[in-house]
Motif scaffolding. Sequence first.
Motif, short mmCIF file in Angstrom:
data_model
loop_
_atom_site.label_atom_id
_atom_site.label_comp_id
_atom_site.label_asym_id
_atom_site.label_seq_id
_atom_site.Cartn_x
_atom_site.Cartn_y
_atom_site.Cartn_z
N ASP A 25 19.40 42.00 45.88
CA ASP A 25 20.42 41.65 44.88
C ASP A 25 20.43 39.90 45.05
OD1 ASP A 25 22.53 41.60 43.09
OD2 ASP A 25 24.13 40.97 44.69
N ALA A 26 20.14 39.45 46.23
CA ALA A 26 20.30 37.80 46.46
C ALA A 26 19.02 37.26 45.57
CB ALA A 26 20.45 37.41 47.89
N LEU A 27 17.99 37.95 46.00
CA LEU A 27 16.84 37.32 45.24
C LEU A 27 16.94 37.57 43.82
CD1 LEU A 27 13.73 39.04 47.54
CD2 LEU A 27 14.39 36.60 47.56
N ALA A 28 17.35 38.60 43.26
CA ALA A 28 17.43 38.52 41.93
C ALA A 28 18.41 37.38 41.37
CB ALA A 28 18.11 39.91 41.42
N ASN A 29 19.31 37.12 42.05
CA ASN A 29 20.37 36.22 41.66
C ASN A 29 19.62 34.87 41.56
OD1 ASN A 29 22.58 38.01 41.48
ND2 ASN A 29 23.24 37.49 43.44
#
Length: 580
Positions: free
Chosen positions: A145-149
């Motif tokens: 999720d952090a990488l997608a953000n």
Amino acid sequence: MITDELIKALQQAAEALSLSTDNIELEHPADESFGDWSSNLALQQAKQTDSFNNPRELAEALVGELEKILADNQDVEEITVAGAGFINFKLSQQYWLDQLSSLVNQKTQLISQSGKGKQVIVEYSSPNIAKPFTIGHLRSTIIGDALANIFEALGWQVHRDNHLGDWGTQFGKLIYAIKTWGDQEKINSSEQPIKELVRLYVKFHEEAEKNPELDQAGRDWFKKLENGNEEARKLWQWCIELSWQEFNQIYRELDVEFTENDGRGYGESHFEDLMPEVIEILKEKLPESQATANGGYFGQGENGAWLVFFNNDELPPLMILKQDGATLYSTRDLATDYFRLKHYGEPDLVINEVGAEQSLYFKQLYRIETMLGWYQPEQRVHVRHGLYRFADKKMSTRKGNVIWLSEVIKEAKERALELAKGNQPTADLVAIGALKWNDLRSESNRDIVFVWDELLNMKGNSGPYVQYAAVRAQSVRDKAKNQASSLPEQDLNEDELSVIRWLARFSEAVEQAAIDYASHHLAAFLFELAQRFNTFYNRQPIINAETPEQQQIRLAITAATREILTQGLMLLGIKTPEEM
């Protein structure tokens, strides 16, 4: 940008001394007292010229050229040589005031849009149907999720996919267990129906240890499921819907969402119809007769199973179909990536956030996709994560010894109540922030030791510490009566400069996190910013500054810190509470 100007000046200086202008880069000196940017050009080029005795002598000559080239540049205050030949650039206070003004008045984007026009698929979380979330599922969920953000913040078009484990032999085993020992009505009425399914799954393996023939019964039921048997399909679909009730609750608590397939993501079963086509593609494009040219071939092993064999034993063979024709993870993953090629029009990047234990498998998978001409090697990335370690517990779904994520979240919220002074909504944000930060601050491929006292520490490298710095900055802003839109010319002290210099590195930190697929770069930046701001806050009066000019500058620093801490935490999936 100042870096573009400095690199251009370095190129001109190199040309003046008949040096190569290739691969000139800048970096920040480890010690900020040396300057704001540094170049090792002299160290790189010293061996390419006989005109200078050593790199330092060359560096001094380059500085002489740079001082002429940058004589009219008001942003550069000083150019010096340090150590064996590093060239350091110190920027002017006015430059930093201008940077602060741009941050506060949002004259420029906080984060570069280097990914504009590109698309990336980030596959993460990917729990198994009929198994509750354990603490082990947390890593893939929040790292992905952090990488997608982060990629989205850089301008990429991001497809957030949840590759659910909803297909495979384990469902044959579970269907057998439900039919043999289960009670659907009792499971439906249970407060924790998925745990009842896990209990049945565990019982199957306990019984199979006594009676190995049960393993074949499980394989038979999965074969029925693949062949469309109505009873098998009905039980399988029932397990999926029960699972989503729990998954949705966990995702809501973690504030994690997916964009694909109406927010559920594309599970393995979605590609069922594509698997026969993929098998035919493998047979057509990777025949044994062309193994030398292709790097390997698709053929049958001694027991009748179908595998991809790699030339010169570069990698172990990867099984694609079992002896009985049943599919495996590899079959379904190949079908998934084939679908992505067709559905997304050749995405620039596909990221799989999966445990480090799958490293060999993904090397095999990516190599096959390169052999087929589907993707180039740099387009497929496996972001690996290690394990959570507990002093006295090991996890195994088969043996029923697991640590449920729902219970960890519940305990984190209870423990966070003290930090939140009894305010439950604040405690919830602090708890989730602490869980995420505890993971994202470390390199993802490392194992993490789960220690509650460190998780919720207000003084160490923790989520609550960084959240509190953002809350403190907002509190100062709330107490100030007004904030000037333009900043006065004012000499800056070292505490003020320390924060401003670091604020200006926000976009760099986000870029580096994307380049390395590593959220810990961003977490390290935010922790350092929180530390610098707290030092500034404790040493320099803000609202009660000695002059109105000092107050305006310091309020601007406070406002920019609040903005960047809040945005940076959001990229990590962490919300900032209003008070702590």
